[in-house]
Design a protein around this motif. Structure first.
Motif, PDB file in Angstrom:
ATOM      1  N   ARG A 373       0.852  -1.237  -0.268  1.00  0.00           N
ATOM      2  CA  ARG A 373       0.088  -0.032  -0.106  1.00  0.00           C
ATOM      3  C   ARG A 373       0.785   1.320   0.114  1.00  0.00           C
ATOM      4  O   ARG A 373       0.488   2.423   0.002  1.00  0.00           O
ATOM      5  N   ILE A 374       2.207   1.335  -0.008  1.00  0.00           N
ATOM      6  CA  ILE A 374       3.063   2.351  -0.184  1.00  0.00           C
ATOM      7  C   ILE A 374       2.911   3.174  -1.421  1.00  0.00           C
ATOM      8  O   ILE A 374       2.642   4.509  -1.208  1.00  0.00           O
ATOM      9  N   ARG A 375       2.517   2.340  -2.463  1.00  0.00           N
ATOM     10  CA  ARG A 375       2.231   3.197  -3.600  1.00  0.00           C
ATOM     11  C   ARG A 375       1.168   3.970  -3.664  1.00  0.00           C
ATOM     12  O   ARG A 375       1.007   4.975  -3.799  1.00  0.00           O
ATOM     13  N   THR A 376       0.052   3.169  -3.236  1.00  0.00           N
ATOM     14  CA  THR A 376      -1.344   3.679  -2.948  1.00  0.00           C
ATOM     15  C   THR A 376      -1.174   5.129  -2.089  1.00  0.00           C
ATOM     16  O   THR A 376      -1.861   6.241  -2.619  1.00  0.00           O
ATOM     17  N   ALA A 377      -0.782   4.730  -0.923  1.00  0.00           N
ATOM     18  CA  ALA A 377      -0.604   6.184   0.099  1.00  0.00           C
ATOM     19  C   ALA A 377       0.142   7.234  -0.799  1.00  0.00           C
ATOM     20  O   ALA A 377      -0.304   8.433  -0.485  1.00  0.00           O
ATOM     21  N   PRO A 399      -9.437  10.039   3.682  1.00  0.00           N
ATOM     22  CA  PRO A 399      -9.528   8.583   3.409  1.00  0.00           C
ATOM     23  C   PRO A 399      -9.055   8.247   2.038  1.00  0.00           C
ATOM     24  O   PRO A 399      -9.163   8.956   1.129  1.00  0.00           O
ATOM     25  N   ARG A 400      -8.633   7.153   2.126  1.00  0.00           N
ATOM     26  CA  ARG A 400      -8.003   6.448   0.775  1.00  0.00           C
ATOM     27  C   ARG A 400      -8.609   5.346   0.437  1.00  0.00           C
ATOM     28  O   ARG A 400      -9.525   4.495   0.984  1.00  0.00           O
ATOM     29  N   PHE A 401      -8.305   4.701  -0.897  1.00  0.00           N
ATOM     30  CA  PHE A 401      -8.816   3.441  -1.566  1.00  0.00           C
ATOM     31  C   PHE A 401      -7.503   2.667  -1.778  1.00  0.00           C
ATOM     32  O   PHE A 401      -6.731   3.268  -2.480  1.00  0.00           O
ATOM     33  N   HIS A 402      -7.663   1.292  -1.915  1.00  0.00           N
ATOM     34  CA  HIS A 402      -6.527   0.441  -2.156  1.00  0.00           C
ATOM     35  C   HIS A 402      -7.067  -0.540  -2.933  1.00  0.00           C
ATOM     36  O   HIS A 402      -8.194  -1.173  -2.682  1.00  0.00           O
TER      37      HIS A 402
END
Length: 463
Positions: A373-377, A399-402
């Motif tokens: 999830r590093i890339r996503t964040a 808020p995020r999505f992955h």
């Protein structure tokens, strides 16, 4: 363009305070980042430690140059005199789903954190090495309060972290550490003091090298003296992509973060971009947790140093009397690739990065924890600051999505219209009940301010 103020972002108040102290004492971004990483090795041992590995990205403001250093773990076995035994399987529950990890002596790869810190300091530091290590000596000697967010991570990772000698550290008197409890490693203060006095070589050719080899081999691993003596920090190529007129520069990681940014569409307006971002982030089946932490520092001269380090889940092999848990990277299934020859550097998702604005000045120095999830964040944070115009605190906290396989995992509060667009495009959506450390742990300093991720008790401080 706005100049980036000197400051630090980290995932523990003590880590951030350490970096700020070094900046105030006249240290460079590199001095402060190294001091903070070593502080992590006392204060954030749920995520990292001296027995782990990592990566550094450095921006030299005067030259406009970006350098990436690889001090991640290497495959042991160059001594050729020992076959590794079986690993120990442990079940770790994360997001309600069991995940199998392997720990024990056979999971230990050659650590790089001491060497990496030494090399960053050698290249770009100004203060004496002993002064840079001093705060970590103090933290290791006294112990450090555990933030509540770190205690939540421990709940997931305890089957590995509290295994063997780790039980005394993470479940003292049979009770797991909670927020506010003191994290303390017997002997770590001694080890840090010796590191301050003798330098990183103490772990590679000095007395601690022998201690490490004996401990790993007694636990069934293959690590040998030649593995340690031959370890070197590597300088690696720098990838580059453009986002909103800015240049994003970082190493080439397993998740191809820079390539993902390059694949984003020109039109990044909301809500239309959600489907395009999800498509770019599509991540085939990677759900591993990963114990990782990041430090981002900018000094008064505009130099930036971002360092991400990890211990995996920890092997449960401790250096006797020194309070140091060794990494479990050979037990991390997603990091075990086809070419695992002894001496070869292992792959990683870690991606400390810098962003340069259209005028050639620093815009952002950032990194994240969170394995796959590093890339996503990081992508979501950069979209927040560079495209959506948010301050750093808001960009990191929102808020995020992955994406895993064809499913979008999303934190509560994510915009309904974007989720609707994703659903209309055929993406299954899994709602999580709260903001969760699963979705990464960004720490960043930039033109939009300094901030750490609330998912991991992050702190941003300006000089």
């Amino acid at each position: 363009m706005k100049k980036v103020a000197a400051g630090v972002a980290a995932s523990h108040p003590a880590t951030a305070a350490t970096a700020l102290r070094i900046l105030r004492d006249g240290g460079t971004a590199a001095d402060a980042a190294v001091a903070a990483v070593l502080a992590c090795c006392a204060a954030e041992t749920i995520y990292t430690g001296l027995g782990g590995g990592g990566f550094a990205t450095y921006f030299d403001a005067a030259r406009g140059e970006v350098t990436c250093l690889d001090f991640f773990v290497a495959v042991p076995g160059t001594d050729g005199d020992r076959e590794a035994g079986p690993m120990v399987a442990v079940d770790v529950f994360f997001g309600g789903m069991p995940q199998v990890y392997s720990i024990g002596g056979a999971s230990v790869a050659v650590p790089g954190v001491p060497a990496g810190c030494g090399e960053v300091h050698r290249r770009w530091g100004r203060l004496p090495w002993s002064e840079v290590v001093a705060p970590a000596v103090e933290l290791a000697t006294e112990g450090v309060p555990v933030p509540a967010a770190h205690a939540e991570t421990l709940e997931s990772c305890a089957p590995a972290l509290a295994w063997g000698e780790g039980a005394e550290v993470y479940t003292p008197n049979g009770r797991r550490l909670r927020g506010g409890d003191r994290l303390f490693h017997h002997g770590l203060g001694t080890a840090m003091a010796r590191l301050a006095e003798a330098g990183p070589d103490v772990f590679y050719t000095g007395e601690y090298a022998t201690v490490m080899v004996d401990a790993v081999r007694a636990a069934g691993g293959s690590l040998g003296p030649r593995d340690l003596a031959g370890y070197r920090v590597l300088e690696t190529p720098v990838d580059q992509a453009t986002l909103a007129g800015h240049r994003v520069l970082a190493r080439h990681d397993m998740n191809r973060t820079v390539d993902t940014i390059a694949a984003l569409p020109a039109d990044l307006s909301r809500p239309g971009r959600a489907v395009a971002v999800a498509t770019a982030l599509r991540d085939r089946g990677r759900q591993k947790i990963g114990d990782t932490t990041n430090v981002s520092v900018v000094d008064a001269d505009g130099n930036a140093c971002v360092i991400t380090t990890t211990l995996g889940l920890g092997s449960g092999v401790w250096l006797p009397g020194l309070g140091i848990n060794l990494n479990s990277m050979l037990g991390e299934g997603e990091l075990v690739t086809g070419d695992m020859q002894p001496g070869r550097r292992m792959s990683s998702n870690m991606c400390p990065l810098v962003v340069i604005d259209p005028d050639g000045d620093l815009a952002v120095a950032a990194g994240s924890a969170g394995a796959s999830r590093i890339r996503t964040a990081l992508v979501d944070t950069l979209l927040g600051t560079l495209v959506d115009g948010l301050d750093m605190t808001s960009a990191i906290a929102r808020p995020r999505f992955h994406v895993v396989d064809d499913t979008v995992h999303v934190e509560p509060g994510y915009p309904r219209d974007e989720l609707g667009a994703l659903a209309m495009a055929g993406w299954p959506i899994r709602q999580w009940p709260e903001l969760n450390h699963y979705f990464g742990g960004v720490t960043a300093v930039g033109q939009a301010g300094a901030a750490g991720d609330p998912r991991r008790a992050g702190v941003g401080l300006l000089l």
